[in-house]
Write a protein that holds these residues in place. Structure first.
Motif, mmCIF file in Angstrom:
data_model
loop_
_atom_site.group_PDB
_atom_site.id
_atom_site.type_symbol
_atom_site.label_atom_id
_atom_site.label_comp_id
_atom_site.label_asym_id
_atom_site.label_seq_id
_atom_site.Cartn_x
_atom_site.Cartn_y
_atom_site.Cartn_z
ATOM 1 N N ARG A 192 -3.653 2.156 3.978
ATOM 2 C CA ARG A 192 -4.554 1.014 3.902
ATOM 3 C C ARG A 192 -4.257 0.256 2.623
ATOM 4 N NH1 ARG A 192 -10.657 2.850 4.718
ATOM 5 N NH2 ARG A 192 -10.351 3.422 2.524
ATOM 6 N N ARG A 193 -4.730 -0.942 2.530
ATOM 7 C CA ARG A 193 -4.420 -1.786 1.380
ATOM 8 C C ARG A 193 -4.883 -1.150 0.069
ATOM 9 N NH1 ARG A 193 -3.157 -7.353 0.519
ATOM 10 N NH2 ARG A 193 -2.933 -7.573 2.769
ATOM 11 N N ASP A 194 -5.975 -0.373 0.126
ATOM 12 C CA ASP A 194 -6.484 0.240 -1.102
ATOM 13 C C ASP A 194 -5.763 1.537 -1.465
ATOM 14 O OD1 ASP A 194 -9.531 1.784 0.309
ATOM 15 O OD2 ASP A 194 -7.413 1.980 0.819
ATOM 16 N N GLY A 195 -4.768 1.918 -0.652
ATOM 17 C CA GLY A 195 -3.968 3.092 -0.962
ATOM 18 C C GLY A 195 -4.328 4.332 -0.178
ATOM 19 N N ASP A 196 -5.430 4.288 0.586
ATOM 20 C CA ASP A 196 -5.760 5.424 1.440
ATOM 21 C C ASP A 196 -4.589 5.713 2.374
ATOM 22 O OD1 ASP A 196 -7.411 5.892 4.451
ATOM 23 O OD2 ASP A 196 -7.620 7.312 2.795
ATOM 24 N N GLU A 197 -4.213 6.987 2.506
ATOM 25 C CA GLU A 197 -3.038 7.346 3.288
ATOM 26 C C GLU A 197 -3.331 8.448 4.297
ATOM 27 O OE1 GLU A 197 0.395 6.572 -0.160
ATOM 28 O OE2 GLU A 197 -0.075 8.594 0.539
ATOM 29 N N TYR A 198 -2.458 8.526 5.272
ATOM 30 C CA TYR A 198 -2.494 9.609 6.257
ATOM 31 C C TYR A 198 -1.065 10.022 6.572
ATOM 32 C CZ TYR A 198 -2.128 11.604 10.897
ATOM 33 O OH TYR A 198 -1.777 12.387 11.952
ATOM 34 N N TYR A 199 -0.845 11.322 6.737
ATOM 35 C CA TYR A 199 0.435 11.848 7.198
ATOM 36 C C TYR A 199 0.190 12.889 8.282
ATOM 37 C CZ TYR A 199 2.677 9.802 3.099
ATOM 38 O OH TYR A 199 3.149 8.929 2.145
ATOM 39 N N ALA A 200 0.991 12.833 9.318
ATOM 40 C CA ALA A 200 0.982 13.916 10.287
ATOM 41 C C ALA A 200 1.590 15.151 9.641
ATOM 42 C CB ALA A 200 1.794 13.517 11.519
ATOM 43 N N ASP A 201 1.139 16.322 10.065
ATOM 44 C CA ASP A 201 1.651 17.562 9.496
ATOM 45 C C ASP A 201 3.170 17.668 9.632
ATOM 46 O OD1 ASP A 201 -1.186 19.632 10.547
ATOM 47 O OD2 ASP A 201 -0.904 18.325 8.805
ATOM 48 N N SER A 202 3.694 17.105 10.712
ATOM 49 C CA SER A 202 5.129 17.246 10.990
ATOM 50 C C SER A 202 6.002 16.516 9.978
ATOM 51 C CB SER A 202 5.434 16.732 12.393
ATOM 52 O OG SER A 202 5.041 15.367 12.526
ATOM 53 N N VAL A 203 5.449 15.561 9.249
ATOM 54 C CA VAL A 203 6.264 14.788 8.307
ATOM 55 C C VAL A 203 5.747 14.871 6.879
ATOM 56 C CG1 VAL A 203 6.927 13.177 10.135
ATOM 57 C CG2 VAL A 203 5.015 12.607 8.611
ATOM 58 N N ASN A 204 4.649 15.541 6.667
ATOM 59 C CA ASN A 204 4.064 15.623 5.335
ATOM 60 C C ASN A 204 5.032 16.315 4.381
ATOM 61 O OD1 ASN A 204 2.152 15.230 3.384
ATOM 62 N ND2 ASN A 204 0.832 16.905 4.039
ATOM 63 N N GLY A 205 5.322 15.641 3.282
ATOM 64 C CA GLY A 205 6.273 16.168 2.322
ATOM 65 C C GLY A 205 7.708 15.738 2.583
ATOM 66 N N GLN A 206 7.932 15.157 3.751
ATOM 67 C CA GLN A 206 9.286 14.724 4.115
ATOM 68 C C GLN A 206 9.375 13.195 4.134
ATOM 69 O OE1 GLN A 206 10.373 15.812 8.098
ATOM 70 N NE2 GLN A 206 12.435 15.012 7.935
ATOM 71 N N PHE A 207 8.306 12.547 4.606
ATOM 72 C CA PHE A 207 8.253 11.092 4.678
ATOM 73 C C PHE A 207 7.222 10.578 3.677
ATOM 74 C CE2 PHE A 207 9.429 10.728 9.501
ATOM 75 C CZ PHE A 207 10.646 11.356 9.238
ATOM 76 N N THR A 208 7.457 9.370 3.170
ATOM 77 C CA THR A 208 6.512 8.731 2.266
ATOM 78 C C THR A 208 6.259 7.312 2.721
ATOM 79 O OG1 THR A 208 7.323 10.042 0.395
ATOM 80 C CG2 THR A 208 6.012 8.086 -0.120
ATOM 81 N N ILE A 209 4.993 6.986 2.903
ATOM 82 C CA ILE A 209 4.630 5.619 3.283
ATOM 83 C C ILE A 209 4.187 4.861 2.040
ATOM 84 C CG2 ILE A 209 2.209 6.178 3.807
ATOM 85 C CD1 ILE A 209 2.437 4.213 6.202
ATOM 86 N N SER A 210 4.503 3.590 2.014
ATOM 87 C CA SER A 210 4.068 2.743 0.910
ATOM 88 C C SER A 210 3.945 1.316 1.424
ATOM 89 C CB SER A 210 5.048 2.815 -0.262
ATOM 90 O OG SER A 210 6.327 2.357 0.133
ATOM 91 N N ARG A 211 3.399 0.464 0.618
ATOM 92 C CA ARG A 211 3.276 -0.939 1.015
ATOM 93 C C ARG A 211 3.364 -1.820 -0.220
ATOM 94 N NH1 ARG A 211 -2.157 -1.638 4.152
ATOM 95 N NH2 ARG A 211 -1.581 -3.842 4.058
ATOM 96 N N ASP A 212 3.898 -2.994 -0.006
ATOM 97 C CA ASP A 212 3.939 -4.027 -1.029
ATOM 98 C C ASP A 212 3.042 -5.148 -0.522
ATOM 99 O OD1 ASP A 212 4.513 -6.253 -2.635
ATOM 100 O OD2 ASP A 212 6.552 -5.559 -3.015
ATOM 101 N N ASN A 213 1.844 -5.226 -1.043
ATOM 102 C CA ASN A 213 0.885 -6.204 -0.543
ATOM 103 C C ASN A 213 1.325 -7.635 -0.815
ATOM 104 O OD1 ASN A 213 -0.862 -4.216 0.472
ATOM 105 N ND2 ASN A 213 -1.872 -4.000 -1.517
ATOM 106 N N ASP A 214 2.046 -7.842 -1.895
ATOM 107 C CA ASP A 214 2.519 -9.197 -2.205
ATOM 108 C C ASP A 214 3.560 -9.665 -1.195
ATOM 109 O OD1 ASP A 214 2.398 -8.612 -5.795
ATOM 110 O OD2 ASP A 214 0.868 -9.352 -4.404
ATOM 111 N N LYS A 215 4.318 -8.717 -0.633
ATOM 112 C CA LYS A 215 5.353 -9.061 0.335
ATOM 113 C C LYS A 215 4.905 -8.817 1.773
ATOM 114 C CE LYS A 215 9.196 -8.069 -2.808
ATOM 115 N NZ LYS A 215 10.424 -7.261 -3.025
ATOM 116 N N ASP A 216 3.660 -8.368 1.955
ATOM 117 C CA ASP A 216 3.153 -8.072 3.307
ATOM 118 C C ASP A 216 4.108 -7.145 4.054
ATOM 119 O OD1 ASP A 216 1.746 -11.393 3.847
ATOM 120 O OD2 ASP A 216 0.885 -9.600 2.951
#
Length: 127
Positions: free
Chosen positions: A52-76
């Motif tokens: 979410r825009r405020d940084g709240d995150e979710y990961y499925a167990d299958s990818v936790n620790g392997q994948f990282t989600i991020s966002r650049d709000n200025d670049k949408d």
């Protein structure tokens, strides 16, 4: 109109890394989650990570620790950094935006039905 445009898929050897990007147009919300699903051949589409825009995150167990989600709000733009890739990570990866708001863990638990907007998908192949 809302548009989600993914990029960054491709072929990689096992153990390698890829970064997916999703640029969104016409969608701006601080309370809704956006993120990633994937669908392997013959399998249902499953959620893997959300943010979410405020940084709240979710990961499925299958990818936790392997994948990282991020966002650049200025670049949408959303990103999915995938590391230590395995053949079982082979799938079409979709960017999606939810129509309900709340913590991402609850949004992803609700399933694909609460996501109104989808990208076209990008293929990731791990051999």
């Amino acid at each position: 109109d809302v548009q989600l445009v993914e990029s960054g898929g491709g072929s990689v050897q096992a153990g390698g890394s890829l970064r997916l990007s999703c640029t969104h147009f016409g969608y701006s919300s601080s309370r809704h989650c956006m993120g990633w699903f994937r669908q392997a051949p013959g399998k249902a589409r499953g959620g893997i990570a959300g943010i979410r825009r405020d940084g709240d995150e979710y990961y499925a167990d299958s990818v936790n620790g392997q994948f990282t989600i991020s966002r650049d709000n200025d670049k949408d733009t959303l990103y999915l950094q995938m590391t230590k890739l395995k053949p079982e990570d082979t799938a079409v990866y979709y960017c999606a935006a939810a129509r309900v708001f709340g913590p991402c863990v609850e949004t992803w638990a609700a399933g694909t039905g609460v996501f109104d907007y989808w990208g076209q998908g990008t293929q990731v192949t791990v051999s």
